[in-house]
Design a protein around this motif. Structure first.
Motif, PDB file in Angstrom:
ATOM      1  N   HIS A   1       0.821  22.574 119.328  1.00 55.34           N
ATOM      2  CA  HIS A   1       1.520  23.593 119.774  1.00 55.34           C
ATOM      3  C   HIS A   1       2.081  23.964 121.614  1.00 55.34           C
ATOM      4  O   HIS A   1       0.755  23.763 122.168  1.00 55.34           O
ATOM      5  N   GLU A   2       2.761  24.035 121.932  1.00 58.64           N
ATOM      6  CA  GLU A   2       3.549  24.629 123.643  1.00 58.64           C
ATOM      7  C   GLU A   2       3.150  25.350 123.977  1.00 58.64           C
ATOM      8  O   GLU A   2       2.940  26.750 123.500  1.00 58.64           O
ATOM      9  N   VAL A   3       1.828  25.677 125.336  1.00 57.68           N
ATOM     10  CA  VAL A   3       2.028  27.177 125.637  1.00 57.68           C
ATOM     11  C   VAL A   3       2.217  27.359 127.336  1.00 57.68           C
ATOM     12  O   VAL A   3       1.790  26.238 127.863  1.00 57.68           O
ATOM     13  N   THR A   4       3.223  28.265 127.413  1.00 53.69           N
ATOM     14  CA  THR A   4       2.848  28.480 128.951  1.00 53.69           C
ATOM     15  C   THR A   4       2.316  29.544 129.643  1.00 53.69           C
ATOM     16  O   THR A   4       2.235  30.650 128.692  1.00 53.69           O
ATOM     17  N   LEU A   5       1.235  29.113 130.341  1.00 51.47           N
ATOM     18  CA  LEU A   5       0.336  30.264 130.853  1.00 51.47           C
ATOM     19  C   LEU A   5       1.187  30.510 132.659  1.00 51.47           C
ATOM     20  O   LEU A   5       0.836  29.800 133.397  1.00 51.47           O
ATOM     21  N   SER A   6       1.015  31.987 132.497  1.00 48.49           N
ATOM     22  CA  SER A   6       0.476  32.035 134.379  1.00 48.49           C
ATOM     23  C   SER A   6      -0.828  31.865 135.580  1.00 48.49           C
ATOM     24  O   SER A   6      -1.554  31.366 134.436  1.00 48.49           O
ATOM     25  N   GLY A   7      -0.549  31.776 136.501  1.00 42.78           N
ATOM     26  CA  GLY A   7      -1.897  31.516 136.701  1.00 42.78           C
ATOM     27  C   GLY A   7      -2.696  31.379 137.458  1.00 42.78           C
ATOM     28  O   GLY A   7      -2.653  33.411 137.222  1.00 42.78           O
ATOM     29  N   TYR A   8      -4.141  30.898 137.270  1.00 42.40           N
ATOM     30  CA  TYR A   8      -5.248  32.091 137.453  1.00 42.40           C
ATOM     31  C   TYR A   8      -6.517  31.421 138.393  1.00 42.40           C
ATOM     32  O   TYR A   8      -6.201  30.368 137.712  1.00 42.40           O
ATOM     33  N   LYS A   9      -6.970  31.869 137.999  1.00 39.04           N
ATOM     34  CA  LYS A   9      -8.290  31.124 138.837  1.00 39.04           C
ATOM     35  C   LYS A   9      -9.881  31.713 137.531  1.00 39.04           C
ATOM     36  O   LYS A   9      -9.690  32.874 137.289  1.00 39.04           O
ATOM     37  N   ILE A  10     -10.620  30.245 137.423  1.00 39.91           N
ATOM     38  CA  ILE A  10     -11.490  30.464 136.040  1.00 39.91           C
ATOM     39  C   ILE A  10     -12.863  29.885 137.640  1.00 39.91           C
ATOM     40  O   ILE A  10     -12.937  28.835 137.896  1.00 39.91           O
ATOM     41  N   ASP A  11     -13.792  30.175 136.874  1.00 39.41           N
ATOM     42  CA  ASP A  11     -15.141  30.133 137.655  1.00 39.41           C
ATOM     43  C   ASP A  11     -15.794  28.759 137.428  1.00 39.41           C
ATOM     44  O   ASP A  11     -14.938  28.521 136.514  1.00 39.41           O
TER      45      ASP A  11
ATOM     46  N   LYS B   1     -14.334  40.629 137.268  1.00 35.46           N
ATOM     47  CA  LYS B   1     -12.633  39.632 136.699  1.00 35.46           C
ATOM     48  C   LYS B   1     -13.067  39.650 134.761  1.00 35.46           C
ATOM     49  O   LYS B   1     -13.089  41.175 134.724  1.00 35.46           O
ATOM     50  N   ARG B   2     -13.115  39.597 134.485  1.00 38.38           N
ATOM     51  CA  ARG B   2     -12.604  39.008 132.699  1.00 38.38           C
ATOM     52  C   ARG B   2     -12.853  37.834 132.406  1.00 38.38           C
ATOM     53  O   ARG B   2     -12.977  37.373 132.716  1.00 38.38           O
ATOM     54  N   LEU B   3     -13.304  37.563 131.072  1.00 36.13           N
ATOM     55  CA  LEU B   3     -13.186  37.001 130.099  1.00 36.13           C
ATOM     56  C   LEU B   3     -12.088  35.956 130.286  1.00 36.13           C
ATOM     57  O   LEU B   3     -10.989  36.614 129.582  1.00 36.13           O
ATOM     58  N   PRO B   4     -11.926  35.603 129.804  1.00 36.20           N
ATOM     59  CA  PRO B   4     -10.502  33.836 129.745  1.00 36.20           C
ATOM     60  C   PRO B   4      -9.889  34.430 128.277  1.00 36.20           C
ATOM     61  O   PRO B   4     -10.891  34.737 127.373  1.00 36.20           O
ATOM     62  N   THR B   5      -9.448  34.074 128.090  1.00 38.24           N
ATOM     63  CA  THR B   5      -7.786  34.047 126.573  1.00 38.24           C
ATOM     64  C   THR B   5      -9.072  32.403 126.784  1.00 38.24           C
ATOM     65  O   THR B   5      -9.722  31.551 127.271  1.00 38.24           O
ATOM     66  N   GLU B   6      -8.255  31.900 125.217  1.00 37.17           N
ATOM     67  CA  GLU B   6      -8.725  30.459 124.500  1.00 37.17           C
ATOM     68  C   GLU B   6      -7.682  30.243 124.914  1.00 37.17           C
ATOM     69  O   GLU B   6      -8.139  28.426 125.237  1.00 37.17           O
ATOM     70  N   ALA B   7      -6.759  30.413 125.232  1.00 35.04           N
ATOM     71  CA  ALA B   7      -5.894  29.757 126.596  1.00 35.04           C
ATOM     72  C   ALA B   7      -5.811  29.012 127.121  1.00 35.04           C
ATOM     73  O   ALA B   7      -5.775  27.687 127.682  1.00 35.04           O
ATOM     74  N   GLU B   8      -6.188  30.397 128.361  1.00 33.21           N
ATOM     75  CA  GLU B   8      -7.425  29.627 129.852  1.00 33.21           C
ATOM     76  C   GLU B   8      -8.213  28.304 129.489  1.00 33.21           C
ATOM     77  O   GLU B   8      -8.251  28.239 130.369  1.00 33.21           O
ATOM     78  N   TRP B   9      -8.794  28.846 128.517  1.00 29.39           N
ATOM     79  CA  TRP B   9     -10.018  27.826 128.308  1.00 29.39           C
ATOM     80  C   TRP B   9      -9.520  26.752 128.612  1.00 29.39           C
ATOM     81  O   TRP B   9      -9.870  25.822 129.159  1.00 29.39           O
ATOM     82  N   GLU B  10      -8.963  26.847 127.473  1.00 33.55           N
ATOM     83  CA  GLU B  10      -8.484  25.444 126.713  1.00 33.55           C
ATOM     84  C   GLU B  10      -7.070  24.580 127.551  1.00 33.55           C
ATOM     85  O   GLU B  10      -8.010  22.908 128.265  1.00 33.55           O
ATOM     86  N   LYS B  11      -6.659  25.394 128.549  1.00 32.76           N
ATOM     87  CA  LYS B  11      -5.906  24.330 129.975  1.00 32.76           C
ATOM     88  C   LYS B  11      -7.071  24.059 130.931  1.00 32.76           C
ATOM     89  O   LYS B  11      -6.773  23.081 131.726  1.00 32.76           O
ATOM     90  N   ALA B  12      -7.629  25.070 131.085  1.00 30.41           N
ATOM     91  CA  ALA B  12      -8.444  24.656 132.443  1.00 30.41           C
ATOM     92  C   ALA B  12      -9.562  23.261 132.071  1.00 30.41           C
ATOM     93  O   ALA B  12     -10.094  22.409 132.750  1.00 30.41           O
ATOM     94  N   ALA B  13      -9.416  23.607 130.451  1.00 31.40           N
ATOM     95  CA  ALA B  13     -11.260  22.189 129.947  1.00 31.40           C
ATOM     96  C   ALA B  13     -10.128  20.896 130.595  1.00 31.40           C
ATOM     97  O   ALA B  13     -10.719  19.971 129.970  1.00 31.40           O
TER      98      ALA B  13
ATOM     99  N   PRO C   1       1.684  33.163 120.552  1.00 29.05           N
ATOM    100  CA  PRO C   1       3.365  33.725 121.017  1.00 29.05           C
ATOM    101  C   PRO C   1       3.019  32.567 121.823  1.00 29.05           C
ATOM    102  O   PRO C   1       2.438  31.878 122.209  1.00 29.05           O
ATOM    103  N   LYS C   2       4.030  31.783 122.617  1.00 25.40           N
ATOM    104  CA  LYS C   2       4.522  31.589 122.958  1.00 25.40           C
ATOM    105  C   LYS C   2       3.795  30.915 124.759  1.00 25.40           C
ATOM    106  O   LYS C   2       3.614  30.037 125.491  1.00 25.40           O
ATOM    107  N   GLU C   3       3.965  32.536 125.077  1.00 25.36           N
ATOM    108  CA  GLU C   3       3.385  32.830 126.581  1.00 25.36           C
ATOM    109  C   GLU C   3       2.459  33.634 126.754  1.00 25.36           C
ATOM    110  O   GLU C   3       2.766  34.528 126.299  1.00 25.36           O
ATOM    111  N   ASN C   4       1.713  33.069 127.381  1.00 28.05           N
ATOM    112  CA  ASN C   4       0.238  34.210 127.675  1.00 28.05           C
ATOM    113  C   ASN C   4      -0.716  34.453 126.640  1.00 28.05           C
ATOM    114  O   ASN C   4      -0.621  36.060 126.504  1.00 28.05           O
ATOM    115  N   PRO C   5      -0.592  33.998 125.397  1.00 29.38           N
ATOM    116  CA  PRO C   5      -1.302  34.325 123.978  1.00 29.38           C
ATOM    117  C   PRO C   5      -2.832  34.495 124.590  1.00 29.38           C
ATOM    118  O   PRO C   5      -3.103  34.395 125.819  1.00 29.38           O
ATOM    119  N   LYS C   6      -2.667  36.192 123.783  1.00 28.62           N
ATOM    120  CA  LYS C   6      -4.063  36.570 123.811  1.00 28.62           C
ATOM    121  C   LYS C   6      -4.851  36.877 123.659  1.00 28.62           C
ATOM    122  O   LYS C   6      -5.822  37.772 122.798  1.00 28.62           O
TER     123      LYS C   6
END
Length: 408
Positions: free
Chosen positions: A137-147, A231-243, A313-318
């Motif tokens: 499925h399609e997911v839209t995320l805001s920009g972020y910085k990850i370690d 900082k904080r832990l990434p969401t699952e969606a943030e982790w997968e996009k970064a990966a 959600p399609k945007e920034n799922p938590k």
């Protein structure tokens, strides 16, 4: 006589005109021949140019093909626009790096641009998916910085020294230390006698492992560190996009099956091993992150729900609002399980996974104007509201306040 003379003059003039006409005809034929030759020459020149262009095009295509074959071993022949491979262009099998050209990393973190990506099982490159990886499925995320790297033992030690990471709550242990007399190469008890030595599974407390990933850490311990560092832990969606980036790849480096040059896998012992962070350049993700597959599995912030993708959600799922288990990504059970879409889950109190102490984490910076409630640093019986500033750091918003229903 006069008539005969006139006739003679006329005849002479006629012959003169005939000669003139003959000369004009010869001249016209010559001109036509010259023009015709010129056109023929021009046509031949144009055809030569076209042939040169075709030849050059063929050579360029052959060169491109040769370039494509260079470094794109294994199954990565279908690399698409792999010419723009950014920093990972020299990694060979990672030719299909998609948006690797967007790598924007410091020594500490990598920026992930805002935008859309596909999350879950991509059956066009992966036929090993589990049921909880569907639907794609399609997911839209805001920009972020990850370690850029997993949190190390040395970094976590600082949090322990400051008291923010601790085991004060017996029901919510933050971490586990290595046993006092453990060894990298334990002696197995054999029939007829022998000595048992416990293998060192946890890196914390072992000399020489300060730059190894912090493992044997619970979700509570991971969250405590990220909170402490701002900082904080990434969401699952943030982790997968970064990966995996935006091209739907199977692994962080592409679609080529992993071996010990990509991940911390011991071929001789047929088991995973932790290594100093950043040891595997070939295993980088499209955005320049290290160890998004292997080394340790990584806690994310979300509660686990097997069916969550069907209603997320399609945007920034938590993630779900509640649950019994927290999600782990970047699994390390076997080389087959380091796929970028694989999901796992354990109790937030867990510090070990089966027989391996394989749980670690990394953090992300907050998103501008995001708010949260945390424990008050000055008084742990109170709460503090914080907001994310323009530099993506948490700052206090107002004074600490008493715990009330809804903030627990």
């Amino acid at each position: 006589y006069n008539d005969l003379g006139a006739f003679s003059n006329f005849k002479t003039q006629g012959e003169s005109m005939k000669n003139s006409i003959t000369m004009i005809a010869i001249m016209l034929i010559t001109v036509v021949s010259i023009v015709s030759c010129g056109e023929s020459s021009t046509k031949n020149d144009n055809e030569a140019d076209i042939n040169d262009d075709i030849s050059n095009s063929d050579n360029d295509e052959q060169t491109d093909a040769d370039n494509g074959d260079t470094g794109n071993t294994g199954n990565s022949g279908n690399t698409g626009n792999s010419g723009d491979t950014g920093d990972t262009g020299d990694t060979g099998d990672s030719g299909d790096t998609g948006d690797t050209g967007d790598v924007d990393c410091t020594d500490v973190s990598c920026s992930i641009p805002a935008g859309t990506f596909m999350m879950g099982c991509n059956e066009s490159v992966d036929n090993e998916c589990n049921s909880d990886e569907y639907p794609y499925h399609e997911v839209t995320l805001s920009g972020y910085k990850i370690d850029k790297y997993e949190v190390t033992v040395a970094q976590y030690q600082e949090c322990v020294d400051k008291g923010a990471c601790n085991n004060n709550d017996a029901e919510k242990l933050h971490y586990e230390e290595a046993e006092e007399e453990c060894h990298d190469e334990p002696i197995v008890l054999k029939e007829g006698g022998g000595v048992i030595k416990v293998k060192c599974l946890c890196n914390f407390g072992i000399e020489g492992r300060s730059n190894y990933p912090m493992n044997c850490v619970s979700w509570h311990g991971a969250k405590a560190y990220c909170d402490w560092i701002g900082k904080r832990l990434p969401t699952e969606a943030e982790w997968e996009k970064a990966a995996r980036g935006t091209d739907g790849r199977k692994y962080p480096w592409g679609n080529v099956e992993p071996d010990s040059s990509y991940i911390g896998w011991d071929d001789e012992k047929d088991e995973f091993k932790t290594m100093p962070v950043g040891s595997y350049e070939k295993g980088q993700s499209p955005y320049g992150l290290f160890d998004m597959a292997g080394n340790v599995a990584e806690w994310v912030n979300d509660w686990y729900d097997e069916e969550y993708y069907s209603a997320s959600p399609k945007e920034n799922p938590k993630g779900p609002n509640e649950g019994d288990q927290k999600v782990l990504r970047g699994l390390v059970d076997s080389p087959d399980e380091v796929r970028a879409s694989v999901r796992d889950a354990h109790s937030p109190n867990s510090v070990e996974s089966d027989e391996q102490s394989s749980m670690g984490f990394r953090c992300v910076n907050c998103i501008k104007d995001e708010k949260r409630i945390v424990e008050c640093e000055a008084d742990n019986k109170k709460l503090q509201e914080q907001i994310c500033n323009s530099e993506q750091n948490w700052i206090d918003l107002g004074n600490c306040f008493d715990c009330v229903e809804g903030y627990l």
